[in-house]
Design an enzyme around this catalytic site. Structure first.
Site, PDB file in Angstrom:
ATOM      1  N   SER A 111       0.547  -1.474   0.269  1.00 36.86           N
ATOM      2  CA  SER A 111       0.500  -0.180  -0.008  1.00 36.86           C
ATOM      3  C   SER A 111       0.661   1.382  -0.713  1.00 36.86           C
ATOM      4  CB  SER A 111      -0.747   0.181   1.163  1.00 36.86           C
ATOM      5  OG  SER A 111      -1.689  -0.963   1.272  1.00 36.86           O
ATOM      6  N   GLY A 125      -6.032  -3.968  -8.273  1.00 32.46           N
ATOM      7  CA  GLY A 125      -7.207  -2.821  -7.737  1.00 32.46           C
ATOM      8  C   GLY A 125      -6.201  -1.841  -7.048  1.00 32.46           C
ATOM      9  N   SER A 177     -13.467   1.796   2.247  1.00 30.93           N
ATOM     10  CA  SER A 177     -12.073   1.434   1.326  1.00 30.93           C
ATOM     11  C   SER A 177     -11.368   2.299   1.668  1.00 30.93           C
ATOM     12  CB  SER A 177     -12.763   0.798  -0.024  1.00 30.93           C
ATOM     13  OG  SER A 177     -11.934   1.039  -1.083  1.00 30.93           O
ATOM     14  N   ASP A 225      -7.398  -8.070   4.473  1.00 31.97           N
ATOM     15  CA  ASP A 225      -6.547  -9.019   3.412  1.00 31.97           C
ATOM     16  C   ASP A 225      -5.793 -10.419   4.250  1.00 31.97           C
ATOM     17  OD1 ASP A 225      -6.674  -6.801   1.917  1.00 31.97           O
ATOM     18  OD2 ASP A 225      -4.421  -6.035   1.642  1.00 31.97           O
TER      19      ASP A 225
HETATM   20  C1  S3P Z   1      -5.647  -1.235   0.434  1.00 34.76           C
HETATM   21  C2  S3P Z   1      -6.373  -1.622   0.796  1.00 34.76           C
HETATM   22  C3  S3P Z   1      -7.629  -2.553   1.052  1.00 34.76           C
HETATM   23  C4  S3P Z   1      -6.472  -3.412   0.219  1.00 34.76           C
HETATM   24  C5  S3P Z   1      -5.662  -3.717  -0.295  1.00 34.76           C
HETATM   25  C6  S3P Z   1      -4.624  -2.237  -0.409  1.00 34.76           C
HETATM   26  C7  S3P Z   1      -4.941   0.571  -0.603  1.00 34.76           C
HETATM   27  O1  S3P Z   1      -8.713  -2.424  -0.573  1.00 34.76           O
HETATM   28  O2  S3P Z   1      -7.510  -4.832   0.468  1.00 34.76           O
HETATM   29  O3  S3P Z   1      -5.180  -4.766  -0.746  1.00 34.76           O
HETATM   30  O4  S3P Z   1      -3.825  -0.022  -0.979  1.00 34.76           O
HETATM   31  O5  S3P Z   1      -5.418   0.982   0.420  1.00 34.76           O
HETATM   32  P1  S3P Z   1     -10.006  -1.829  -0.402  1.00 34.76           P
HETATM   33  O6  S3P Z   1      -9.499  -0.659  -0.315  1.00 34.76           O
HETATM   34  O7  S3P Z   1     -10.688  -2.979  -1.083  1.00 34.76           O
HETATM   35  O8  S3P Z   1     -10.753  -2.103   1.451  1.00 34.76           O
END
Ligand code: S3P
Length: 426
Positions: A26, A92, A165, A312
């Site tokens: 992240s 994502g 999120s 996660d």
């Molecule tokens: C993340 C946020 C989370 C997490 C992803 C990394 C981030 O997702 O599951 O692996 O770096 O902001 P969500 O924002 O979809 O909950």
């Protein structure tokens, strides 16, 4: 298409010594994106080396940002229209955060990715970015990638995301850096705050609540200044080794320099509730060394506000739950269905194949242990965290477990097998 990799694992005794895990994924994404926007040269040490991070860096490079070892030569004036679609791979975070950056860029860009990315919900970022004035579209009226972004002049909005999120919050804030007026995000349940912390480091005009209750962040348009950062190790990766050392008898392991700041350390609280023998040594700036010794675990309940801070880690916590005495109930975790795989389905099918007692529910899992007989062949379903969780489960057995699709670990941890082997006595 690459051939599928089948990796084999077997219990080889306790895990001991000192472990390192990759730089936080992240924080690495944000360091790249904010370094790309900051006017001048930023220095980023310890960046994660997974394919997700490589995809974000390559996308930025295609738009004119220069990378040179640990240095990023950034600035808005460098950005130019990419000649080809930006391939975000399996990421994502990369896709959604980059959409936030592109929302203010005066050109057309197209975000594509692998099969999993094209199934994951995108309207959660498309809706607020459209509200801020950007043009975004995608399959099914913007619900799925490929996403098309034509950025432009933006204005700030006040927004309460419908899901907890950090990716949604971050996409809005990244767009807010170039929006007129104020951009405000209210979070009913607070999520990780790396974006806010790093924007502050880069001199953005940003304010946010000191604690998680009624969390609000407000940002005004800001030109970022270059920054220097040492990326700490990833708690979501450390979780695999923490659980491994907890459930493999005789283990005694230290994992160094792990980030445990807001929104990331929930798994440690859960494991402590389950009876894990965990202590930490403070290294400053929300970074600790984690010391774990094997212990008997018991079941627990996981739900409510703690879910975003460990979403996660649920696949690997499911392995811990299968080794624990009693029942573990995981609820309020519907988001599991829209991760790299549908993790309610994939944890259920693959852990059942290992003899675990797992019941899927609408928003979580019910796991009764101890039941785990790792052997035979299971599948990653293209999901790095499922692959690594199954590899840790294998360490509890004395028969070989084959994991098909193991190449998916490269998404976040290309050297996982070597790093794990280094801790196993043989
Ligand atoms: C993340 C946020 C989370 C997490 C992803 C990394 C981030 O997702 O599951 O692996 O770096 O902001 P969500 O924002 O979809 O909950």
């Amino acid at each position: 298409m690459q051939p599928e990799m089948v990796a084999t694992f077997v219990g080889r005794g306790p895990l001991t010594g000192r472990a390192h895990v990759p730089g936080d994924k992240s924080i690495s994404h944000r360091a790249l994106l904010l370094g790309a926007l900051a006017e001048g040269t930023s220095k980023v040490l310890g960046l994660g080396d997974g394919h997700d991070i490589v995809a974000t860096r390559s996308a930025l490079a295609m738009m004119g940002v220069e990378f040179d070892g640990d240095f990023i030569h950034g600035g808005r004036s460098r950005f130019r229209e990419p000649e080809r679609p930006l391939d975000m791979g399996n990421s994502g975070t990369g896709t959604r955060l980059l959409a936030g950056v592109l929302a203010s860029m005066p050109f057309l860009s197209i975000l594509v990715g692998d099969e999993s990315i094209h199934r994951r919900p995108m309207e959660r970022v498309v809706t607020p970015l459209r509200e801020m004035g950007a043009f975004l579209d995608g399959r099914d009226n913007g619900r799925f990638a490929p996403l098309v972004v034509r950025g432009g002049r933006l204005h700030g909005i006040e927004y309460t995301p419908g899901v907890a999120s950090a990716q949604v919050k971050s996409a809005i804030l990244l767009a807010g850096l170039a929006a007129s007026g104020e951009t405000v995000v209210r979070e009913p349940i607070a999520t990780r705050r790396h974006t806010e912390e790093m924007m502050q480091l880069a001199g953005a005009k940003i304010r946010y609540s000191p604690d998680d209750k009624d969390y609000v962040v407000a940002l005004s348009a800001s030109e970022l200044r270059p920054f220097e950062i040492q990326v700490p190790c990833d708690p979501s990766q450390a979780a695999f080794f923490v659980v491994a050392a907890s459930v493999v008898p005789g283990s005694d392991l230290t994992i160094e320099n792990v980030y445990v700041g807001p929104g990331r350390a929930g798994f440690l609280n859960v494991l402590r509730r389950m009876g894990a023998d965990i202590s930490t040594v403070d290294r400053g700036a929300n970074v600790v060394d984690i010391h774990v010794r094997a212990s008997e675990l018991v079941g627990t309940e996981i739900g409510g506000d703690e879910i975003p801070g460990l979403i996660d880690e649920i696949p690997i916590l499911s392995v811990a739950a299968s080794c624990a005495v009693g029942t573990t109930v995981i609820r309020d975790a519907r988001e599991l269905k829209v991760k790299e795989s549908d993790r309610i389905a994939t944890v259920t099918s693959e852990m059942r194949a290992l003899g675990a007692n797992v019941e899927p529910t609408e928003d979580g899992l019910i796991i009764t242990g101890p039941h785990l007989v790792p052997r035979g062949r299971v599948r990653s379903h293209g999901d790095h965290r499922i692959a690594m969780s199954l590899a840790i489960a294998a360490l509890r057995g004395d028969e070989t477990l084959e994991i098909a699709g193991f190449e998916s670990v490269a998404t976040s941890w290309p050297s996982f097998i070597d790093d794990l082997e280094a801790l196993q006595c043989g």
